[in-house]
Design a protein around this motif. Structure first.
Motif, PDB file in Angstrom:
ATOM      1  N   TRP A 130      38.736 102.445  61.771  1.00 50.53           N
ATOM      2  CA  TRP A 130      37.559 103.143  61.235  1.00 50.53           C
ATOM      3  C   TRP A 130      36.386 102.989  62.206  1.00 50.53           C
ATOM      4  N   ARG A 134      34.273 105.811  64.307  1.00 47.95           N
ATOM      5  CA  ARG A 134      32.830 106.009  64.176  1.00 47.95           C
ATOM      6  C   ARG A 134      32.140 105.825  65.526  1.00 47.95           C
ATOM      7  N   THR A 139      32.207 112.013  62.389  1.00 48.35           N
ATOM      8  CA  THR A 139      31.615 111.955  61.056  1.00 48.35           C
ATOM      9  C   THR A 139      32.680 111.379  60.114  1.00 48.35           C
ATOM     10  N   TYR A 140      32.254 111.091  58.881  1.00 52.52           N
ATOM     11  CA  TYR A 140      33.195 110.529  57.907  1.00 52.52           C
ATOM     12  C   TYR A 140      34.403 111.448  57.731  1.00 52.52           C
ATOM     13  N   MET A 144      38.258 110.613  58.642  1.00 53.55           N
ATOM     14  CA  MET A 144      39.303 110.660  57.617  1.00 53.55           C
ATOM     15  C   MET A 144      40.445 111.578  58.058  1.00 53.55           C
TER      16      MET A 144
END
Lengths: 227, 279
Positions: A130, A134, A139-140, A144
């Motif tokens: 993760w 980042r 972006t999130y 994902m």
């Protein structure tokens, strides 16, 4: 053994019944697994968002359906929910058809397990993955989609197949609200032929023949995700 | 080989100017009651290599992670070139996509490499370019191949992370960071998880980058790297910046007693165990 087996008697003239029963069982299993998967993705994402107003209700849902028998849920949706709805909705006269009540119960039951499987798969991905995503500016959603989900989905598949097998067997509970699935069809044929030994054996074999390959496939996937 | 960076006004040329590229003022970060970083201020000029040393738990890694906002500081300001963030005023802080893109102006390399496990070496170097910078895959692939060659991994394009040694993985991670053409490179104890014999190959790549004029902030326990490569050394202890100066000033003639204690302990350790800290 003095008993004379006669399988011919339970099939001849009932072919259409059996076919329909099998079709309904497969349809319910697929639809409720599919619906449950959808619930699982949405609720699982909700739990991961770390917002109490989102995760609170989802927790209540998951625990309610995980800690009550699915049989009770189906019966409740069929017999109890319409009474509750009629008490709330002015005018009343509402009725929940058996197929829908049972479908809702089974879907929500699958959904609560799918939620846990989805969430578990996501959080099992190492935090380093993760932070690396980042750190390169994702972006999130990008993180994902490109980094977390591709790895997590591989870990979700074996438990999901496992739960789907359980779900397939749970469709036999449709019997209690008289949805003519494989099990209820068996009940009808017995009433007609008085041959419970042949009928229920045939029903059991039908479930087995469908599910055994599925569990073997699940095992293969499990072995593969270890690699 | 130069650090290809459209936003840096020529790393080599800017190295001479005094205008800091990165300015940190009164940076604070706490976790509940624990104050990890307590009012740290420093500058990094373009093309400069700043090495942060200090005992475990002194807040040096947290400071580094605050720079690219992997941790959000509680207080202080941070200016990167034209962009100033004031952490006391949350409204000035970037969020969502803006935050992600700000972060991409830094390149970071981690202690545990953290290569994307489901991707090959070259895919690891490509994905940031393709997803974040929207560079066409063919171009990204060419750039990634060049970068892998640059860190000495020619022909390893299609290896998965688990098929690479720790040192090789870390070099892919450096290439992955470089692929984003970052303005500042952050190194967070990048050799601490490596077998001693693999430390050298990673430090060598970092040394090359420094020579080519990359702007770097390096948190490390490798004292020889600090001594040989750093333009400036910062010593941190208990969340504070205790001493700052050239490598010679801080490491050879430390003024602060805490720095002296730390370095003395380090030298003693290095004598007892020649494998430690040697590169």
């Amino acid at each position: 053994m003095g008993y004379k087996w006669d399988f011919y008697m339970i099939f001849a003239g009932y072919e259409w019944w059996w076919l329909k029963g099998l079709g309904i069982t497969v349809a319910y299993a697929s639809a409720t697994v599919g619906g449950g998967l959808l619930i699982g993705v949405v609720c699982g994402m909700g739990l991961l968002a770390n917002r109490w107003w989102l995760s609170g209700p989802i927790h209540v849902y998951v625990e309610t359906f995980r800690c009550t028998p699915v049989l009770v849920q189906i019966v409740w949706f069929y017999f109890a929910l319409p009474i509750l709805l009629n008490a709330v909705v002015p005018g009343g006269g509402l009725e929940l058809p058996a197929w829908l009540a049972a479908g809702i119960g089974l879907t929500l039951y699958m959904g609560c397990f799918a939620t846990e499987i989805f969430r578990g798969g996501i959080i099992s991905i190492d935090k380093g993955q993760w932070q690396a995503a980042r750190a390169i500016g994702m972006t999130y959603a990008e993180m994902m989609w490109h980094i977390v989900l591709p790895q997590a989905v591989r870990r979700m598949v074996p438990p999901f197949v496992n739960q789907s097998v359980i779900q397939f067997k749970n469709t036999a509970l449709l019997y209690v609200v008289a949805v003519p699935d494989l099990m209820y069809t068996g009940y009808l044929v017995v009433a007609d032929t008085y041959r419970p030994l042949e009928v229920y054996s045939a029903v059991a074999i039908a479930y087995f023949v469908i599910l055994y390959p599925l569990t073997q496939w699940g095992k293969r996937l499990e072995a593969r995700s270890d690699r | 080989m130069t650090v290809d960076n459209p936003r840096t006004p020529g790393a080599g040329a800017a190295a001479g100017t005094d205008h800091p590229m990165l300015a940190v003022r009164d940076l604070c970060k706490s976790y509940g009651d624990v104050e990890a970083v307590r009012g740290v201020s420093f500058d990094v000029r373009a093309g400069e290599v700043v090495v942060i040393i200090g005992p475990s738990g002194c807040g040096k890694s947290t400071t580094l992670r605050c720079l690219n906002l992997l941790e959000e500081p509680n207080r202080g300001t941070l200016r990167l070139d034209d962009r100033e963030l004031d952490f006391s005023n949350r409204r000035t802080l970037p969020a969502g996509r803006d935050l992600a893109r700000f972060r991409a102006r830094f390149g970071m390399v981690f202690q545990q490499f953290d290569l994307f496990a489901h991707k090959t070496a070259i895919e690891n170097v490509m994905i940031g370019q393709v997803v974040v910078k929207k560079i066409r895959p063919e171009r990204a692939q060419a750039a990634a191949r060049d970068l892998l060659r640059r860190v000495g991994l020619e022909g390893m394009d299609d290896r998965r992370p688990r098929e690479l040694s720790g040192g090789q993985q870390q070099r892919v991670a450096i290439a992955r960071a470089l692929a984003m053409s970052p303005e500042v490179l952050l190194f967070d104890e990048v050799t601490s998880a490596l077998d001693p014999e693999l430390v050298g190959e990673v430090l060598e790549v970092m040394q090359d980058l420094a020579r080519e004029g990359a702007t770097m902030v390096v948190v490390t326990h490798e004292m020889s790297f600090a001594r040989d490569v750093a333009d400036r050394v910062l010593f941190m202890d208990q969340g504070q910046l205790v001493e700052e100066g050239t490598a010679a000033e801080v490491m050879v003639n430390p003024r602060n007693p805490r720095t002296r204690t730390f370095l003395a302990r380090y030298h003693r350790g290095a004598q007892e165990d020649p494998g430690q800290g040697g590169a």
